[in-house]
Scaffold this active site. Sequence first.
Site, short mmCIF file in Angstrom:
data_model
loop_
_atom_site.label_atom_id
_atom_site.label_comp_id
_atom_site.label_asym_id
_atom_site.label_seq_id
_atom_site.Cartn_x
_atom_site.Cartn_y
_atom_site.Cartn_z
N LYS A 185 0.83 -1.21 0.00
CA LYS A 185 0.00 0.00 0.00
C LYS A 185 0.87 1.26 0.00
CE LYS A 185 -4.04 -2.14 2.18
NZ LYS A 185 -3.49 -3.35 2.79
N ASP A 231 3.18 7.45 -0.92
CA ASP A 231 4.01 8.63 -0.70
C ASP A 231 4.24 9.35 -2.03
OD1 ASP A 231 5.87 10.43 0.50
OD2 ASP A 231 6.36 8.88 1.96
N ARG A 234 -6.99 -14.83 7.48
CA ARG A 234 -7.10 -15.71 8.64
C ARG A 234 -8.06 -16.87 8.45
NH1 ARG A 234 -7.39 -10.42 12.32
NH2 ARG A 234 -8.02 -9.65 10.27
O1 S5P Z 1 -9.49 -3.02 2.59
C1 S5P Z 1 -8.66 -3.89 2.79
C2 S5P Z 1 -7.53 -4.01 1.99
C3 S5P Z 1 -6.66 -5.07 2.21
S1 S5P Z 1 -5.40 -5.30 1.09
N1 S5P Z 1 -8.85 -4.81 3.78
C4 S5P Z 1 -7.98 -5.84 4.00
O2 S5P Z 1 -8.24 -6.63 4.91
N2 S5P Z 1 -6.84 -5.95 3.25
C5 S5P Z 1 -5.85 -7.03 3.48
O3 S5P Z 1 -6.49 -8.28 3.28
C6 S5P Z 1 -5.29 -7.05 4.88
O4 S5P Z 1 -4.12 -6.29 4.96
C7 S5P Z 1 -5.04 -8.53 5.09
O5 S5P Z 1 -3.77 -8.86 4.57
C8 S5P Z 1 -6.08 -9.22 4.26
C9 S5P Z 1 -7.29 -9.66 5.03
O6 S5P Z 1 -6.96 -10.60 6.00
P1 S5P Z 1 -8.05 -11.37 6.87
O7 S5P Z 1 -7.25 -12.18 7.80
O8 S5P Z 1 -8.88 -10.34 7.56
O9 S5P Z 1 -8.85 -12.19 5.90
#
Ligand code: S5P
Length: 511
Positions: free
Chosen positions: A346, A349, A483
């Site tokens: 992400k 900058d 997760r």
């Molecule tokens: O809006 C977002 C964007 C991203 S890239 N919400 C997110 O959760 N992510 C990423 O997706 C977050 O950084 C993590 O790596 C993944 C979601 O992980 P989870 O364990 O909640 O499924």
Amino acid sequence: MSFEKRLEDVILRLFDVQGVKFGQFTLKSGLVSPIYFDLRVVVSYPELMEDVADLLWECRPKDAHFTSVCGVPYTALPMATIVATKQKLPMLIRRKEEKSYGTKRLIEGHFKEGDNCFIIEDVIVSGSSVYETAVSLRGCGLEACPALRCDALRCPALTRPDLSLLPSLRGCGLEVTHAVVFMDRQQGATNNLKNLGVTIKSVCDMESMLKILLRNKKITEEHVDSVNRFLKESQETIIRKQPADGAPDKESVGRLSMSFGDRVATTSQPLVRRLLRLMEEKRTNLCVAADLGTARDVLQLADKVGPHICLLKTHVDSISDFTAEFPKQLTELAERHNFLICEDRKYGDIGSTSADQYSSGLFSVSSWAHLVTVHALPGDGQLTALSDRAAGAERGALLVAEMSSKGCLVQPAYTAAVVKMAEAHPYFACGFIAQSSVSSDPRFLVLTPGVSLVSTADGHGQQYSSPERAVGERGADVVIVGRGVTRAEDPAAAAREYAQRAFSAYLQRLK
Ligand code: S5P
């Protein structure tokens, strides 16, 4: 004579030779229209045909450089021929008969990779004929080119179009960015085509033609009213594919209703093409977020879930024992299991700082991550800076257009601006991280995080929905699961289940 005067003269002559008719006409789109505009008649009137062709040429976008012209078969072919001969501009012919690219030529005429071909068409309703021609021209160059399978696809012209580079390059498809049409029926085509990356200029539209005819007492107010009523009710056309047998099929060609495989031909961005193909062939639209703390854990997970994913997403700055060995081993696994890698950095900058973070330092992300995530906030200088550092490698960015977390500050206007930014940089922008269908452009991928079958929230703002909801209702191409997989007792089995459910939802969406 002014353009307006010449247009008026041409419209009146067209009316006199039955080029404009009033009655009940079923259009290719299935709509029943009270007016029919038929430019086919001009082949019997050479002077009129030449005047129509001259007006078309005058309407071309003056700031774009075209290396060839292609008329949509059949009506626009003679006009394109006149333009080509008068302007000494090479012409291409798209065969109407061929359905697939195969070995048979779909495009007649000689072209160089990266040539910018502009399309000429007589009338647009939904824009589907222009679209089909654009897809053939864009796709054919690539499919027909033996260099498709070699490193030529990594050419800088594809990652950043620069026509001056082209003579020395091999393997790019034709660029199609503009079309000129004689008559815009004002039924949504301009917008439909804009979403597919083709800008339309029209010589005339219904409204101005009706004004001319009324002013010259060729038609009555009732004619104008009935056409206006019809136009008001039928503005929202969608582009439909036209199979070879001439019967329109049911599939429209926005992102949501196109298969991953069909979308390959809509873009020349090599990474998007590769990922779409991979998803179609491997039958998976799952990205696993490998959010684990050590290199060993991430690599072990990648090996387990590899057969079920199209993409593995990392946060390398969370890995406590990162060394240069890690990306090497991850790349080996990606090759073995056929998936791509996205570093979810992400960036956000100024261009110069993000570019340094991207290509140097401990992580040297540009050397191994196919995709990176980027916040659009700093402006598009960041995208061009990253793209420069990619130095022609098969790289791209996913722009964060919306976030899954509660209280996220993103507003619709910001999301719309992010989409616009991607449209302006299609050589590097591969798509979006989003929670909804932020774009119907089939060239862009929409990836949706916040997907889980076991939780609805994580206590820190994350919000989850199911794969079916993400793909079927919200319009995701790819679901991102962290997760839900990493904490499962059997991550491989969990990945298989998420992949199956997300892919089934995608197949369902196509129906
Ligand atoms: O809006 C977002 C964007 C991203 S890239 N919400 C997110 O959760 N992510 C990423 O997706 C977050 O950084 C993590 O790596 C993944 C979601 O992980 P989870 O364990 O909640 O499924």
